[in-house]
Design an enzyme around this catalytic site. Structure first.
Site, PDB file in Angstrom:
ATOM      1  N   ASP A 206       0.873  -1.172   0.000  1.00 37.98           N
ATOM      2  CA  ASP A 206       0.000   0.000   0.000  1.00 37.98           C
ATOM      3  C   ASP A 206       0.917   1.230   0.000  1.00 37.98           C
ATOM      4  OD1 ASP A 206      -2.082   1.754  -0.010  1.00 37.98           O
ATOM      5  OD2 ASP A 206      -3.148   0.846   1.669  1.00 37.98           O
TER       6      ASP A 206
HETATM    7  C1  BGC Z   1      -5.018   3.275   0.023  1.00 34.86           C
HETATM    8  C2  BGC Z   1      -5.106   2.304  -1.125  1.00 34.86           C
HETATM    9  C3  BGC Z   1      -4.953   3.040  -2.422  1.00 34.86           C
HETATM   10  C4  BGC Z   1      -3.634   3.771  -2.411  1.00 34.86           C
HETATM   11  C5  BGC Z   1      -3.341   4.551  -3.686  1.00 34.86           C
HETATM   12  C6  BGC Z   1      -3.788   4.140  -0.045  1.00 34.86           C
HETATM   13  O1  BGC Z   1      -3.851   5.149   0.888  1.00 34.86           O
HETATM   14  O2  BGC Z   1      -5.058   2.586   1.257  1.00 34.86           O
HETATM   15  O3  BGC Z   1      -6.306   1.601  -1.061  1.00 34.86           O
HETATM   16  O4  BGC Z   1      -5.082   2.188  -3.493  1.00 34.86           O
HETATM   17  O5  BGC Z   1      -3.633   4.697  -1.343  1.00 34.86           O
HETATM   18  O6  BGC Z   1      -4.147   5.665  -3.793  1.00 34.86           O
END
Ligand code: BGC
Length: 731
Positions: A264
């Site tokens: 993530d």
């Molecule tokens: C989120 C993800 C997301 C990523 C990219 C993170 O903060 O938890 O679900 O895909 O950001 O935007």
């Protein structure tokens, strides 16, 4: 007779030949991909390999130009392709061609209980991703709804692993059939947003296997999702992005999954540990790209001999394989389809089947136009648009029909619509501060809005209240702290009820709410979710009876927060750093049923404008031998005046067990459409696997011989037929 047998043999032979040639083709394809991948791998320098293992912008990893490897492009999110943001910061680029079809959110999709729609949903995402030249869609999000407070529940699907499994598989197939890789997130145990960057989730093994992993397992082993995103949190003391147990032992060894693991954004914490634990790509770390754990430091680790080059090769090999599987190098790759009519049509179909009719006393719905001259439409949510909100899943919708617009479109000048806002949100979301209440001490504006709404209600025949939440609450990175409605909406409903009893509430939001203040006084309630681009039109069609609601709750609506299992047994959110899932397997209806706690609205609940009679359940046999199956036949009739769809739910109860088991568990469902007066028979199949629990000693799922009950119902608390059979010891 003889002829018939011969015919059967011939058909069987043809099937075998077809399957063998089909398998051969797949084997040949994968062999040829292997060869191509090895050929590229051989030519890559260490620097080039490392460049493919970390972000080189917010949403891409580097390509290798000289070998024709393009940048790999990712995009959020689970219910629409996100607008373009700048390469190196989070500001939107401001293009005029990066719109998307706003699909109903994950919880709404689950409320359809319709796997075919999940496939279509995934196809829209895939088509639009391709049209926007993306390679990976960062979705679906499938973390379990453990509590009614989690800020991301709206993106996720359900409290029930079986329902998730049945919907996530076609969703992923839909995406990947468009030559786009799905990225299933957040693996694993990301069930709260509070302290998501620090919290450690402690989950016992049985609970992990029975509740928190089956959705992921189905996504990776049945749908063969090509990529995975690790969760921010720790699991059993180790960051998910470097969790050997989750990534190596379970995902790779046990499930034999060979896709690409992506962290993530800003969720990587080490170089060697993460690399050895199975993380392939680091994304989103707030440092210069060369300073990422998987950049210069990774190269150094290899050069120093602290990390085997084979570990790096394995990662690059996986990336190149997924590139090939999604036809990155192939001119026949899908070109996609940008915000087309059929994409919006899918958004509409999903919304139509997602809306849940929670309550309909005296069949006040559907509204009878011949009896209505005026309609009060009240609530901020009648005019508020939601697509862009919620955090990373927000999208720039090509259009979003608001509830007020939907009713205006539908009613034209046939009915006088009296609109009043009734309440105003006083919150703002800020990434650095979270949800901030901006209301000043002077609440007089609230009184004025309320008085105006009461006036409008008093002079109208019916009142439709669009209320609930918005994305200041259903929001990534922040949980709710209570279940009650914000902005004094309870007071608003109560005041309106004094002026007009014909009130229909449409709840917008992705979470269960405490409705006790007025739930018994309001004759009709609909759960409308965040229902996508066509939301307003769909609500109007349902309110006026042109669409018969068929959605069912994918989670339990408790009466109050104190009734929810995580609250009862444990700590939500506790100190935020150590969360022990003390309720164990008793999540959602498994708890409410087993502990006799009556919810406001049960899991699986959802009414229709027609009625269904469940007349018969029959089994093909009463004894199930271990390696065999039993067929269950259910007869159901539409006994009302209009056509409608019903979700027939099958729950299993283990009558005697050596371990504590939930009173019942969903193990089958089928959504069928019946015309008025029509009868159909639905068939389910039972085998040992759906009777089993996770046995911690043998580290396997196991079913104990003995009696089992099959409950067939319209909701988890509305069982219409029950029958029994025995699981025998024999094979
Ligand atoms: C989120 C993800 C997301 C990523 C990219 C993170 O903060 O938890 O679900 O895909 O950001 O935007």
């Amino acid at each position: 007779m003889k002829y018939l047998n011969l015919k059967r043999i011939l058909i069987l032979l043809l099937v075998v030949v077809f399957m063998t040639s089909e398998n051969n083709i797949i084997a040949q394809q994968s062999n040829s991909i292997k060869l191509k991948v090895e050929k590229i791998l051989d030519q890559l320098s260490l620097d080039e390999k490392i460049s493919m293992l970390h972000g080189n912008s917010k949403f891409t990893i580097s390509g290798v130009k000289r070998l024709g490897i393009p940048e790999w492009k990712m995009s959020d999110g689970p219910h629409g392709v996100r607008e373009e943001i700048n390469r190196h910061n989070w500001e939107p680029v401001g293009l005029d061609d990066d719109f998307a079809t706003y699909l109903p959110v994950g919880t709404a999709l689950s409320a359809t209980w319709n796997p075919e729609l999940a496939y279509k949903f995934g196809s829209v995402l895939g088509r639009e991703a391709r049209a926007r030249n993306k390679d990976i869609i960062l979705g679906p999000g499938i973390n379990i709804h453990r509590t009614p407070l989690c800020g991301r529940n709206f993106e996720y699907m359900s409290e029930d692993p079986y329902l998730i499994r049945k919907l996530v598989v076609p969703y992923i197939n839909g995406v990947q059939d468009q030559d786009v890789a799905a990225c299933v997130k957040h693996f694993a145990a990301n069930n709260q947003e509070y302290e998501r960057f620090r919290v450690n989730a402690e989950i016992d093994e049985r609970t992990l296997r029975e509740i928190y992993l089956p959705g992921f397992k189905a996504a990776f082993t049945e749908a063969k999702a090509l990529t995975a995103m690790t969760a921010y949190n720790k699991f059993r003391g180790k960051w998910c992005s470097e969790n050997d147990y989750l990534l190596n032992e379970i995902l790779r060894q046990e499930w034999k999954w060979d896709g690409v693991v992506i962290s993530d954004w800003n969720g990587t914490h080490s170089t060697i540990d993460a690399a050895n634990a199975g993380l392939d790509i680091e994304m989103g770390t707030e440092k210069d790209y060369d300073d990422y754990y998987f950049a210069d430091a990774l190269k150094e680790a290899v050069e120093n001999g602290d990390l085997a080059i084979e570990t790096i090769n394995a990662k690059v090999r996986r990336i190149l394989t997924v590139m090939h599987q999604t036809k990155v190098f192939d001119s026949s790759r899908s070109k996609g389809e940008f915000i087309s009519e059929r994409n919006f049509e899918v958004a509409k179909e999903v919304a139509e089947e997602a809306v849940v009719l929670l309550k309909n006393e005296n069949t006040i719905l559907p509204l009878d136009l011949s009896k209505i001259k005026s309609l009060a439409v009240i609530g901020e949510n009648a005019t508020r648009k939601h697509a862009i909100g919620g955090g990373s899943s927000g999208i720039k919708a090509k259009y979003e029909i608001t509830p007020l617009e939907g009713l205006q479109n539908k009613l034209g000048d046939k009915v006088k619509i009296n609109f009043a806002e009734g309440y105003k949100s006083s919150t703002k979301f800020d990434w650095s501060k979270g949800r901030v209440d901006t209301s000043d001490e002077n609440f007089s504006y609230r009184k004025n809005l309320r008085n105006e709404a009461v006036g409008v209600a008093a002079e109208s025949d019916y009142v439709i209240l669009f209320m609930g939440l918005n994305h200041d609450y259903d929001m990534e990175s922040v949980d709710r702290t209570e279940m009650i409605l914000p902005y004094q909406q309870d007071e608003l409903v109560k005041e309106i009820l004094k002026a007009n009893k014909n009130v229909i509430v449409v709840l917008i939001g992705g979470l269960a709410l405490d409705l006790r203040e007025w739930v018994n006084e309001v004759p009709a309630i609909l759960q409308g979710w965040y229902a996508g681009s066509e939301a307003g039109n769909v609500f109007a069609d349902i309110l006026l009876g042109d669409v018969n609601p068929s959605g069912k709750l994918p989670f339990t609506f408790p009466k109050k927060l104190e009734d929810s299992p995580a609250y009862k047994f444990g700590d939500i959110p506790g100190n935020g750093l150590e969360v022990e899932y003390k309720e164990g397997i008793f999540v959602g209806y498994r708890y409410f049923d087993s502990y006799n706690v009556v919810p406001q609205f049960a899991f699986g609940h959802g009414l229709s404008y027609t009625t269904f009679n469940y007349s018969k359940v029959e089994l093909s046999k009463n004894i199930l031998n271990k390696s065999k199956t039993v067929d269950v036949f259910v007869t159901i009739e539409n006994t009302g005046k209009v056509a409608g769809s019903e979700v027939i739910q099958l729950y299993i109860e283990d009558v005697v067990s050596s371990v504590e088991r939930p009173k019942k568990e969903l193990k089958g469902f089928e959504k069928i459409y019946l015309k008025s007066g029509e009868t159909k028979e639905v068939k389910f199949q039972i085998d040992e696997s759906i009777l089993s629990f996770y046995d911690v000693e043998s580290k396997n799922f196991k079913a104990e011989p003995g009696q089992f009950k099959i409950h067939i119902g319209s909701a988890s608390d509305d069982i219409r037929l029950t029958t029994e059979f025995e699981l025998s010891k024999e094979n």
